[in-house]
Each structure stands twice: as C-alpha cells, then as structure tokens.
Design an enzyme around this catalytic site. Structure first.
Site, PDB file in Angstrom:
ATOM      1  CE1 TYR A  45      51.220   6.225   0.016  1.00  0.00           C
ATOM      2  CE2 TYR A  45      52.414   4.076  -0.840  1.00  0.00           C
ATOM      3  CZ  TYR A  45      52.216   5.390  -1.093  1.00  0.00           C
ATOM      4  OH  TYR A  45      52.760   6.058  -2.172  1.00  0.00           O
TER       5      TYR A  45
ATOM      6  CE  LYS B 125      53.894   5.929  -5.551  1.00  0.00           C
ATOM      7  NZ  LYS B 125      54.101   7.033  -6.684  1.00  0.00           N
TER       8      LYS B 125
HETATM    9  C1  1JT Z   1      48.675   8.893  -3.395  1.00  0.00           C
HETATM   10  C2  1JT Z   1      48.336   9.403  -2.324  1.00  0.00           C
HETATM   11  C3  1JT Z   1      50.188   8.427  -3.397  1.00  0.00           C
HETATM   12  C4  1JT Z   1      49.074   9.826  -1.209  1.00  0.00           C
HETATM   13  C5  1JT Z   1      50.475   9.341  -1.420  1.00  0.00           C
HETATM   14  C6  1JT Z   1      50.859   8.770  -2.383  1.00  0.00           C
HETATM   15  N1  1JT Z   1      52.339   8.633  -2.157  1.00  0.00           N
HETATM   16  C7  1JT Z   1      52.481   9.221  -1.047  1.00  0.00           C
HETATM   17  N2  1JT Z   1      51.480   9.476  -0.475  1.00  0.00           N
HETATM   18  C8  1JT Z   1      51.489  10.262   0.801  1.00  0.00           C
HETATM   19  C9  1JT Z   1      51.046   9.235   1.867  1.00  0.00           C
HETATM   20  C10 1JT Z   1      49.728   8.719   1.714  1.00  0.00           C
HETATM   21  C11 1JT Z   1      49.582   7.620   2.971  1.00  0.00           C
HETATM   22  C12 1JT Z   1      50.216   7.281   3.799  1.00  0.00           C
HETATM   23  C13 1JT Z   1      51.680   7.823   3.920  1.00  0.00           C
HETATM   24  C14 1JT Z   1      51.880   8.763   3.008  1.00  0.00           C
HETATM   25  C15 1JT Z   1      46.812   9.771  -2.200  1.00  0.00           C
HETATM   26  C16 1JT Z   1      46.139   9.824  -3.610  1.00  0.00           C
HETATM   27  C17 1JT Z   1      46.608   8.614  -4.490  1.00  0.00           C
HETATM   28  C18 1JT Z   1      48.034   8.654  -4.690  1.00  0.00           C
HETATM   29  O1  1JT Z   1      49.833   6.227   4.649  1.00  0.00           O
HETATM   30  C19 1JT Z   1      50.809   6.189   5.773  1.00  0.00           C
HETATM   31  C20 1JT Z   1      48.200   6.996   2.715  1.00  0.00           C
END
Ligand code: 1JT
Length: 256
Positions: free
Chosen positions: A156, A163
């Site tokens: 993430y 965030k």
């Molecule tokens: C963005 C993306 C914001 C994916 C996101 C996000 N907020 C939650 N997710 C889902 C997610 C992503 C990852 C993760 C867990 C949940 C992608 C585009 C940019 C904004 O890693 C454990 C990487």
C-alpha cells in the site's frame, strides 16, 4: 425509499464505474431522497456515469480533474449558481503511480510522492475549502480512507502515507468548520474490489484473509458503505465530527 436526505444537495466526486465506492454511496443517498450532483474525470467516466444514472431521473454532472484549478473553479461556481446551497460532499478520490504500489516503499519517487499527496490529500483540503462556502445551512463532508494509514499493508506504500495525511486533514478540517455546523468524517473501508484495487497484485488474497478473520466472517459491500454514508451525510450523525469510522466487518479490531 425513505427520506433521510430529502432536499439535501450532495456533491459526489469519484464515481468511475459500477464498482466505485462513490457509486455505492450515490445509490444509497438517492434512495433517501438526496439531490445528487456528480463529477467525472474524463469522457469514459462521463459515459459510464450517464449510463449508471440513466434511471435516476434528474441528475447533474460536471467534469472535474481535482488537479485543475480551472475545473474546480467552474464546478463550484456552477453549483453556487444552480443550487445556492450545498449540504453534503463525498470525496472518493485517490491516486498513486502503479510503480509506487509495487516497488518497495523506500523507493517511492519524489514525483510519485507529490502526485499521490496532491490528488489523494490536497484535493480533499481544496474541495473542503470550496464546499464550506456553499454550506450555509450546515453540512457534512465525507471522505474515504483505508487502514493502511495506521498499520502496514505491504504494497500500500505511499497510499498509506497519503491516507494518514488525509485522516489528519479530516481532524483539522472538522475543527475549523465546526462553528459553521459543518461536520467532517471519513469511512475507513475494508478491502473492496474496485477499479483501483484491480491493479493490486494478490488483492484476492487480502479479501480471503478478511473473510476468514473478520468478526462478521465476510467482506464489506457497497451497500454497507452506502448505508454508513447516509448516516454520516444526514442528521442521524449530528453529534459526530472528526471521526474515522471503520466499515470493515470488524477486521481492524483483531489481534493474532
Ligand atoms: C488507490 C489504489 C487507493 C488502491 C487502493 C486505494 N485505497 C485502497 N485501495 C485498495 C488496496 C490497495 C493496496 C493494498 C490494499 C488495498 C490504487 C490506485 C491509487 C489509489 O495493499 C495491501 C495496494
């Protein structure tokens, strides 16, 4: 249908397609009688939005790239002249370069850092500033976050940092806007299969872990998020501001 958001003008930013969290919120808000105003990013999203909303009757949509001062100026002046008053704002926008969600965190580029913070955090501050001027009858501002802000979710990366800054922004904005009876809160959503999540490798493994470990033994749905958004946008949450509410089937409370 019930009337929890009747006669409330609510701006929804971040509908991309039918999987979007913003779309789940829009449907729930509409079912409670809200007047919805949408923004879309590009032509593809415009088409998708028009298709989604084709059975909603009167809807209003404006192009808005939150990185564009010009788009933001014309969006809010259009809302001001057409509606006069805004009651709710849903900010469901984030962005990071895909390489920054794949490479190691310490390899985050300065460019990637700036872009993620700009689109995912500054855009919230900017829309809050503009929206509060139109929230002359009080209001509710809502954004979306993820637990990667406070705990490490491998991959993430920069979004976790963004965030964290977004959640702090919710607290500062709620402090400043409280005297106008504008409340500012965030929903911290459990993992959910949206377009953004599509680019994440092993995302289905994350969903499996939550389903197994969360108290409710399932993942969250757009309906779960929509119902909480209705609560946050409306008078039911009149005493709540500056809060980060986890809608994650309880996953975040668990230890090993
Ligand atoms: C963005 C993306 C914001 C994916 C996101 C996000 N907020 C939650 N997710 C889902 C997610 C992503 C990852 C993760 C867990 C949940 C992608 C585009 C940019 C904004 O890693 C454990 C990487």
């Amino acid at each position: 249908m019930s009337d929890l958001l009747k006669n409330k003008n609510i701006l929804i930013m971040g509908v991309r397609n039918k999987w979007s969290i913003a779309w789940g919120i829009a449907q729930a808000a509409k079912a409670q009688g809200a007047n919805l105003i949408f923004t879309y990013l590009g032509d593809r999203e415009k088409e998708s939005l028009l298709k989604l909303t084709s059975d909603m009757g009167e809807i209003d949509a404006y192009p808005c790239d939150v990185g564009s001062e010009e788009d933001m100026d014309s969006l809010f002046s259009a809302i001001k002249s057409k509606y006069g008053v805004l009651h709710g704002l849903v900010h469901a926008i984030a962005f990071a370069k895909s390489e920054d969600l794949q490479d190691t965190f310490v390899n985050t580029s300065k460019d990637g850092f700036r872009l993620a913070m700009d689109i995912s955090v500054y855009s919230f501050i900017d829309v809050a500033k503009r929206a509060q001027e139109l929230m002359t009858e009080g209001g509710s501002i809502l954004t979306l976050t993820y637990r990667g802000s406070v705990k490490v979710s491998p991959g993430y990366n920069i979004m976790g940092v963004a965030k964290a800054a977004l959640e702090a922004s919710v607290r500062y904005a709620s402090y400043e806007l409280g005297n106008k009876n504008i409340r500012v809160n965030a929903i911290s959503a459990g993992p959910i299969k949206t377009m953004s999540a599509k680019g994440v490798k092993n995302f289905s493994d994350i969903l499996d872990v939550v389903e197994k470990k969360a108290p409710l033994k399932r993942n969250v749905t757009l309906e779960d998020l929509g119902k909480t958004a209705v609560y946050l946008l409306g008078d039911l949450s009149s005493g709540l501001t500056g809060e980060i509410i986890y809608i994650d089937a309880g996953y975040n409370i668990m230890g090993v």
